[in-house]
Design an enzyme around this catalytic site. Structure first.
Site, short mmCIF file in Angstrom:
data_model
loop_
_atom_site.label_atom_id
_atom_site.label_comp_id
_atom_site.label_asym_id
_atom_site.label_seq_id
_atom_site.Cartn_x
_atom_site.Cartn_y
_atom_site.Cartn_z
N HIS A 291 0.84 -1.20 0.00
CA HIS A 291 0.00 0.00 0.00
C HIS A 291 0.87 1.25 0.00
CE1 HIS A 291 -2.93 2.84 2.22
NE2 HIS A 291 -3.15 2.90 0.93
N HIS B 206 -2.00 0.72 8.22
CA HIS B 206 -3.44 0.73 7.88
C HIS B 206 -4.03 -0.67 7.89
CE1 HIS B 206 -1.36 4.04 5.52
NE2 HIS B 206 -2.14 4.72 6.36
S1 FES Z 1 0.96 1.13 4.37
FE1 FES Z 1 0.25 -0.86 4.78
S2 FES Z 1 -1.89 -0.71 4.69
FE2 FES Z 1 -1.19 1.27 4.29
#
Ligand code: FES
Length: 173
Positions: free
Chosen positions: A104, A123
């Site tokens: 992500h 997150h």
């Molecule tokens: S950086 Fe891992 S879920 Fe956002």
């Protein structure tokens, strides 16, 4: 310069002819770019170094080994699960390794032995190491790059990366 109704100019070509030439050139250029792109290796296929991670007889079920691969700026993790895993090596195909950078936004993942997931503290995306690092829940849009492992003379070695490590356009910088 000619000035007549069929649109001829000083080049001697009509507007229609010029348009045909432009279209042909555009198609040729587009074809060239496409075939060139197709012939280039994928960024994730870039040749990476081999690295010895540990000895097979010392890495027992439940073992966790953190290491950097393919370079010092790329944290990775090796896990010996309690059963077979997709892409696993070893006597019961239970040894796997992945980039620890979340797909992500690149936070380093933590191994949660209870949930059997690599979990992002930023997150909460969760990745299943038994399923080639597939994302099970969260913000990320793709699974983890899997480190290709090979066992040679009792040593577990990293020999490649399947997928593109977060933040890179090629796995070797
Ligand atoms: S950086 Fe891992 S879920 Fe956002």
């Amino acid at each position: 310069m000619k000035d007549n109704n069929n649109g001829d100019d000083k080049t001697g070509f009509s507007r229609r002819q010029m348009l045909s030439f432009s279209l042909a050139a555009g198609v040729a250029a587009g074809t060239g770019v496409a075939s060139e792109a197709n012939s280039e290796p994928s960024p994730s296929d870039t040749k990476v170094p081999e690295l010895e991670i540990g000895k097979l007889d010392e890495i027992k079920p439940g073992a966790v080994v953190e290491f950097d691969y393919p370079d010092d700026d790329s944290p990775a993790i090796l896990l010996r699960l309690n059963g077979p895993a997709e892409g696993g090596v070893g006597p019961d195909q239970s040894i796997v390794a992945f980039s620890r950078l979340c797909t992500h936004k690149g936070c380093p993942l933590d191994w949660n032995a209870e949930q059997k997931m690599l979990i992002c503290p930023c997150h909460w995306s969760s990745f299943d190491p038994a399923l080639k690092g597939r994302m099970i829940i969260g913000q990320a849009s793709q699974g983890l790059p899997q480190i290709t492992l090979r066992i040679s003379e009792g040593n577990i070695r990293a020999v490649g990366v399947e997928g593109l490590i977060y933040g890179r356009y090629t796995n070797i910088l």
